[in-house]
Design a protein around this motif. Structure first.
Motif, PDB file in Angstrom:
ATOM      1  N   MET A   1      43.390  75.382  10.398  1.00  0.00           N
ATOM      2  CA  MET A   1      44.006  76.347  11.062  1.00  0.00           C
ATOM      3  C   MET A   1      45.293  75.746  11.651  1.00  0.00           C
ATOM      4  SD  MET A   1      44.328  79.352  12.244  1.00  0.00           S
ATOM      5  CE  MET A   1      45.156  80.272  13.502  1.00  0.00           C
ATOM      6  N   ILE A   2      45.270  74.470  11.989  1.00  0.00           N
ATOM      7  CA  ILE A   2      46.675  73.946  12.302  1.00  0.00           C
ATOM      8  C   ILE A   2      47.450  73.574  11.144  1.00  0.00           C
ATOM      9  CG2 ILE A   2      47.352  71.888  13.511  1.00  0.00           C
ATOM     10  CD1 ILE A   2      45.069  71.853  15.366  1.00  0.00           C
ATOM     11  N   SER A  17      55.081  68.050  13.105  1.00  0.00           N
ATOM     12  CA  SER A  17      53.774  67.217  12.634  1.00  0.00           C
ATOM     13  C   SER A  17      52.621  67.734  13.619  1.00  0.00           C
ATOM     14  CB  SER A  17      53.986  65.738  13.073  1.00  0.00           C
ATOM     15  OG  SER A  17      54.122  65.574  14.392  1.00  0.00           O
ATOM     16  N   ARG A  18      51.492  67.254  13.343  1.00  0.00           N
ATOM     17  CA  ARG A  18      50.172  67.733  14.025  1.00  0.00           C
ATOM     18  C   ARG A  18      50.325  67.461  15.360  1.00  0.00           C
ATOM     19  NH1 ARG A  18      44.839  68.691  12.131  1.00  0.00           N
ATOM     20  NH2 ARG A  18      43.284  68.506  13.774  1.00  0.00           N
ATOM     21  N   GLU A  19      50.939  66.272  15.802  1.00  0.00           N
ATOM     22  CA  GLU A  19      50.796  65.950  17.014  1.00  0.00           C
ATOM     23  C   GLU A  19      51.815  66.616  18.049  1.00  0.00           C
ATOM     24  OE1 GLU A  19      50.879  63.862  14.632  1.00  0.00           O
ATOM     25  OE2 GLU A  19      48.854  62.841  14.771  1.00  0.00           O
ATOM     26  N   GLU A  20      53.070  66.779  17.392  1.00  0.00           N
ATOM     27  CA  GLU A  20      53.972  67.621  17.904  1.00  0.00           C
ATOM     28  C   GLU A  20      53.706  69.141  18.157  1.00  0.00           C
ATOM     29  OE1 GLU A  20      57.986  65.280  16.154  1.00  0.00           O
ATOM     30  OE2 GLU A  20      57.379  67.276  15.078  1.00  0.00           O
ATOM     31  N   LEU A  21      52.833  69.593  17.146  1.00  0.00           N
ATOM     32  CA  LEU A  21      52.380  71.178  17.211  1.00  0.00           C
ATOM     33  C   LEU A  21      51.326  71.122  18.508  1.00  0.00           C
ATOM     34  CD1 LEU A  21      52.438  73.964  16.499  1.00  0.00           C
ATOM     35  CD2 LEU A  21      50.655  73.448  14.842  1.00  0.00           C
ATOM     36  N   LEU A  22      50.278  70.139  18.716  1.00  0.00           N
ATOM     37  CA  LEU A  22      49.405  70.325  19.712  1.00  0.00           C
ATOM     38  C   LEU A  22      50.249  69.983  21.042  1.00  0.00           C
ATOM     39  CD1 LEU A  22      46.928  67.948  18.330  1.00  0.00           C
ATOM     40  CD2 LEU A  22      46.631  70.579  18.369  1.00  0.00           C
ATOM     41  N   ASP A  23      51.199  68.956  21.096  1.00  0.00           N
ATOM     42  CA  ASP A  23      52.160  68.885  22.341  1.00  0.00           C
ATOM     43  C   ASP A  23      52.749  70.273  22.782  1.00  0.00           C
ATOM     44  OD1 ASP A  23      51.189  66.351  22.281  1.00  0.00           O
ATOM     45  OD2 ASP A  23      53.285  65.667  21.532  1.00  0.00           O
ATOM     46  N   ALA A  24      53.309  70.979  21.696  1.00  0.00           N
ATOM     47  CA  ALA A  24      53.937  72.165  22.127  1.00  0.00           C
ATOM     48  C   ALA A  24      52.922  73.371  22.728  1.00  0.00           C
ATOM     49  CB  ALA A  24      54.646  72.859  20.991  1.00  0.00           C
ATOM     50  N   LEU A  25      51.704  73.299  22.008  1.00  0.00           N
ATOM     51  CA  LEU A  25      50.849  74.293  22.633  1.00  0.00           C
ATOM     52  C   LEU A  25      50.408  73.896  23.819  1.00  0.00           C
ATOM     53  CD1 LEU A  25      48.652  74.998  18.959  1.00  0.00           C
ATOM     54  CD2 LEU A  25      50.321  76.444  20.051  1.00  0.00           C
ATOM     55  N   TRP A  26      50.041  72.607  23.937  1.00  0.00           N
ATOM     56  CA  TRP A  26      49.611  71.974  25.292  1.00  0.00           C
ATOM     57  C   TRP A  26      50.539  72.534  26.576  1.00  0.00           C
ATOM     58  CZ3 TRP A  26      51.324  68.418  28.663  1.00  0.00           C
ATOM     59  CH2 TRP A  26      50.641  68.180  30.023  1.00  0.00           C
ATOM     60  N   LEU A  27      51.938  72.470  26.174  1.00  0.00           N
ATOM     61  CA  LEU A  27      53.049  72.434  27.126  1.00  0.00           C
ATOM     62  C   LEU A  27      53.001  74.103  27.442  1.00  0.00           C
ATOM     63  CD1 LEU A  27      55.122  71.503  28.941  1.00  0.00           C
ATOM     64  CD2 LEU A  27      56.736  71.641  26.874  1.00  0.00           C
ATOM     65  N   ALA A  28      52.942  74.817  26.374  1.00  0.00           N
ATOM     66  CA  ALA A  28      53.139  76.257  26.663  1.00  0.00           C
ATOM     67  C   ALA A  28      51.931  76.780  27.457  1.00  0.00           C
ATOM     68  CB  ALA A  28      52.962  77.136  25.123  1.00  0.00           C
TER      69      ALA A  28
END
Length: 432
Positions: A1-2, A17-28
């Motif tokens: 999915m990611i 990247s995968r880490e940047e996308l996870l950081d953005a989702l966590w912050l949102a």
């Protein structure tokens, strides 16, 4: 999915990247409601006329004879729909258009107090008091007035007697990880820096930025600036052991997972006391690159290198569990955690339970599990599985037909009475 989401974003021009996308989702998911991105104004064509040059609506024509010659008066043309006014933003979070007709009131910016990133700053500063120790410095000397006067009275010669200056025994090297995810913890890093400078426990405080994006982690002279001279990690290795290295990070960078930062931390831990301040909450440590587990630590001398610590399991005997790597304590920015660590560092020989970094246990998206002791299955009487323990206070349904004070089955006997080589599983028989 990611992976699919990153492909779609890359096709649209936003490569993450995968880490940047996870950081953005966590912050949102943690941003307050109503703090979304800037809204786009409704696409409304501007009038070619200015506000003063806009044409006015034509006056209604007077009533006259109709076009069909009937002589009936014709109704005046009705006006169109009212002007809806200036376009409003699409989102309610956008700043509305200013009303130029309203009087402008002069205003001054006011600074409102906000919560601290480091909870209990006053108590956190008090937890560093064990490090406020002063010892004679053989490199600096001062005049000993009492001994000088005594020597002058005894010998009559104007001789001066000096003594080593008592100064603080530790210098602090504060290393701040300035990766992409550490932008969220920039305020925490600033508060820790101010706290260490005001604590009065160190001779000097030097702040470095940690760049982990390259093949080898490097140090910068200024964190969060992207500029400054780069230095090798070996520049913080103090052979005298009087430099305390404190690293502030969240362990999200790839260097904390692939072993690059582990080698750097072990390099510093071989020379003096070293620790990591984990910016994430305790429940998120296993998902980061800095997974920790409590261990019992015993120091051999005051302020010695972390490598010289004697580490044992807090519960199990020392001959069952061994700590095979260099110990690196992981601290929460709380008074209790920092206080236990500071007392251990300042004591000539003490024992405390501290969380230590366990390398190679964290994986992205999968929490690390605690070590489990594996034992061989024990055969039992007849069924091949250990007998179930009977609840406390329960009675057997029927007494044995041939009671005996000693069972004959090898696995039902006490451990001291068992044979050296266990026999094959067989059904238990009670001897008469």
């Amino acid at each position: 999915m990611i992976t699919r989401v990153t492909q779609v974003l890359a096709e649209s021009g936003a490569e993450l990247s995968r880490e940047e996308l996870l950081d953005a989702l966590w912050l949102a998911g943690r941003m307050p409601r109503g703090s979304g991105p800037l809204a786009r104004l409704a696409a409304a064509p501007e009038s070619p006329y200015g506000p003063a040059e806009a044409p006015t609506a034509a006056a209604p024509a007077p009533a006259g004879p109709g076009a069909d010659g009937t002589g009936e008066p014709r109704e005046p043309a009705t006006a169109g729909p009212p002007d809806p006014g200036p376009a409003r933003p699409v989102l309610a979070t956008a700043e509305p258009a200013r009303n130029t007709a309203a009087p402008q009131v002069a205003a001054l910016p006011v600074r409102a107090p906000d919560g601290r990133a480091a909870a209990g700053e006053l108590r956190l500063g008090k937890s560093l008091r064990p490090l406020r120790q002063r010892f004679p410095d053989p490199r600096r000397h001062e005049l000993d007035i009492a001994r000088t006067v005594t020597a002058l009275a005894d010998t009559g010669m104007p001789e001066t007697v000096t003594r080593p200056v008592r100064s603080r025994w530790l210098s602090l090297a504060l290393v701040i990880d300035d990766g992409v995810s550490m932008v969220l913890w920039q305020r925490l890093a600033a508060e820790l820096r101010a706290l260490m400078e005001r604590a009065g426990a160190f001779r000097d405080v030097r702040v470095h930025g940690l760049d982990t994006r390259g093949a080898t982690p490097l140090l910068r002279t200024r964190p969060y600036t992207g500029s400054g001279r780069l230095r090798a990690p070996e520049t913080l290795s103090d052979p005298t052991g009087n430099t305390l290295v404190l690293v502030v990070s969240d362990g999200v960078g790839e260097a904390w997972r692939d072993g690059r930062m582990r080698r750097v931390m072990e390099l510093w831990a071989r020379c003096g006391p070293t620790a990591v301040v984990q910016a994430l909450p305790t429940r998120l440590w296993d998902g980061s690159g800095i997974a920790a587990r409590p261990w019992r630590v015993t120091t051999r001398r005051r302020g010695g290198p972390t490598r010289a610590w004697h580490v044992t399991d807090p519960v199990l005997p020392p001959d069952l569990v061994h700590f095979d790597s260099v110990p690196v304590p992981v601290l929460e920015p709380t008074p209790a955690a920092v206080g236990d660590w500071a007392r251990l560092i300042a004591s000539p020989g003490g024992t405390a339970v501290l969380p230590l970094w366990i390398p190679g246990r964290s994986r992205p998206g999968r929490p690390a599990a605690a070590p489990v002791l594996m034992t061989a299955p024990t055969p039992s009487c007849g069924s091949g599985t250990p007998p179930r323990p009977r609840p406390t206070g329960s009675r057997p349904t029927s007494p044995p037909s041939h009671p005996s004070p000693r069972p004959s089955c090898a696995w039902c006997r006490p451990r001291s009475d068992r044979p050296p080589t266990p026999a094959t599983s067989r059904r238990c028989s009670w001897a008469a």
